[in-house]
Write a protein that holds these residues in place. Sequence first.
Motif, PDB file in Angstrom:
ATOM      1  N   GLY A 294      11.929  72.656   2.803  1.00  0.00           N
ATOM      2  CA  GLY A 294      12.620  73.080   1.596  1.00  0.00           C
ATOM      3  C   GLY A 294      13.368  71.952   0.927  1.00  0.00           C
ATOM      4  O   GLY A 294      13.588  70.882   1.503  1.00  0.00           O
ATOM      5  N   ASP A 295      13.772  72.185  -0.321  1.00  0.00           N
ATOM      6  CA  ASP A 295      14.536  71.214  -1.099  1.00  0.00           C
ATOM      7  C   ASP A 295      16.024  71.487  -0.880  1.00  0.00           C
ATOM      8  O   ASP A 295      16.710  72.039  -1.734  1.00  0.00           O
ATOM      9  N   GLY A 296      16.478  71.140   0.299  1.00  0.00           N
ATOM     10  CA  GLY A 296      17.875  71.360   0.673  1.00  0.00           C
ATOM     11  C   GLY A 296      18.099  70.808   2.066  1.00  0.00           C
ATOM     12  O   GLY A 296      17.241  70.132   2.632  1.00  0.00           O
ATOM     13  N   ASN A 297      19.245  71.110   2.640  1.00  0.00           N
ATOM     14  CA  ASN A 297      19.587  70.575   3.952  1.00  0.00           C
ATOM     15  C   ASN A 297      18.982  71.358   5.109  1.00  0.00           C
ATOM     16  O   ASN A 297      18.861  70.838   6.206  1.00  0.00           O
ATOM     17  N   ALA A 298      18.634  72.605   4.887  1.00  0.00           N
ATOM     18  CA  ALA A 298      18.116  73.442   5.975  1.00  0.00           C
ATOM     19  C   ALA A 298      16.650  73.112   6.276  1.00  0.00           C
ATOM     20  O   ALA A 298      15.842  72.940   5.373  1.00  0.00           O
ATOM     21  N   ILE A 299      16.348  72.989   7.547  1.00  0.00           N
ATOM     22  CA  ILE A 299      14.964  72.859   8.003  1.00  0.00           C
ATOM     23  C   ILE A 299      14.711  74.093   8.844  1.00  0.00           C
ATOM     24  O   ILE A 299      15.363  74.302   9.860  1.00  0.00           O
ATOM     25  N   THR A 300      13.815  74.920   8.381  1.00  0.00           N
ATOM     26  CA  THR A 300      13.613  76.194   9.058  1.00  0.00           C
ATOM     27  C   THR A 300      12.220  76.307   9.650  1.00  0.00           C
ATOM     28  O   THR A 300      11.276  75.667   9.185  1.00  0.00           O
ATOM     29  N   TRP A 301      12.138  77.121  10.664  1.00  0.00           N
ATOM     30  CA  TRP A 301      10.871  77.461  11.298  1.00  0.00           C
ATOM     31  C   TRP A 301      10.560  78.902  10.924  1.00  0.00           C
ATOM     32  O   TRP A 301      11.447  79.745  10.902  1.00  0.00           O
ATOM     33  N   ARG A 302       9.319  79.187  10.644  1.00  0.00           N
ATOM     34  CA  ARG A 302       8.899  80.563  10.359  1.00  0.00           C
ATOM     35  C   ARG A 302       7.715  80.851  11.269  1.00  0.00           C
ATOM     36  O   ARG A 302       6.838  79.996  11.447  1.00  0.00           O
ATOM     37  N   THR A 303       7.677  82.037  11.824  1.00  0.00           N
ATOM     38  CA  THR A 303       6.630  82.370  12.786  1.00  0.00           C
ATOM     39  C   THR A 303       5.821  83.577  12.351  1.00  0.00           C
ATOM     40  O   THR A 303       6.306  84.456  11.643  1.00  0.00           O
ATOM     41  N   SER A 304       4.580  83.585  12.809  1.00  0.00           N
ATOM     42  CA  SER A 304       3.642  84.689  12.581  1.00  0.00           C
ATOM     43  C   SER A 304       3.519  85.065  11.110  1.00  0.00           C
ATOM     44  O   SER A 304       3.556  86.230  10.742  1.00  0.00           O
ATOM     45  N   LEU A 305       3.346  84.050  10.269  1.00  0.00           N
ATOM     46  CA  LEU A 305       3.147  84.295   8.844  1.00  0.00           C
ATOM     47  C   LEU A 305       1.690  84.676   8.599  1.00  0.00           C
ATOM     48  O   LEU A 305       0.778  84.074   9.153  1.00  0.00           O
ATOM     49  N   LEU A 306       1.478  85.651   7.734  1.00  0.00           N
ATOM     50  CA  LEU A 306       0.135  86.124   7.407  1.00  0.00           C
ATOM     51  C   LEU A 306      -0.344  85.517   6.095  1.00  0.00           C
ATOM     52  O   LEU A 306       0.433  85.367   5.148  1.00  0.00           O
ATOM     53  N   HIS A 307      -1.617  85.208   6.028  1.00  0.00           N
ATOM     54  CA  HIS A 307      -2.199  84.615   4.825  1.00  0.00           C
ATOM     55  C   HIS A 307      -2.293  85.635   3.693  1.00  0.00           C
ATOM     56  O   HIS A 307      -2.645  86.788   3.910  1.00  0.00           O
ATOM     57  N   VAL A 308      -1.951  85.184   2.489  1.00  0.00           N
ATOM     58  CA  VAL A 308      -2.169  85.946   1.257  1.00  0.00           C
ATOM     59  C   VAL A 308      -2.865  85.027   0.261  1.00  0.00           C
ATOM     60  O   VAL A 308      -2.756  83.806   0.344  1.00  0.00           O
TER      61      VAL A 308
END
Length: 144
Positions: A110-124
């Motif tokens: 992201g364009d900010g200070n947070a670096i996040t992890w996201r799990t089990s994302l489904l394709h659209v």
Amino acid sequence: MAMPTTQEFAETAYTAYGQSTGLRTHDGAPMPGWDELTDRTRAAWIQAAGAVALAAIAGLTGAPAGSTGPDVGDVVLVPVVPDENNGAAVAPAIVTRVWSRTTVNVRVLGDGNAITWRTSLLHVESLDDVLPGAAVWAWPGGES
């Protein structure tokens, strides 16, 4: 019913080519049967059939042509909360784990200070009309 093999697709294409040309080669000579082709020529038909199959899969899934799905290290797009991403509703993400052709884990850039992890994302196919932060991903260029 099992999915045809790439070789079976190639044989079908070769047969269709023969039917369309009156069983003549590009230069008008009689076409040999599939089993009479050289290994090199059969391999060329198999490679061509594989490329067509991958293009068809890409058209159905939104995956880049030549790809059957995401790989670790691919860049995808994910919806994010704009207030946490300098106003942008979409951020790039790096695939860190592939569960299937449609389900991945990512690290969001992201364009900010947070670096996040996201799990089990489904394709659209598109991120249009997707809620911010929804657990989905799309190929770059897949959204309008």
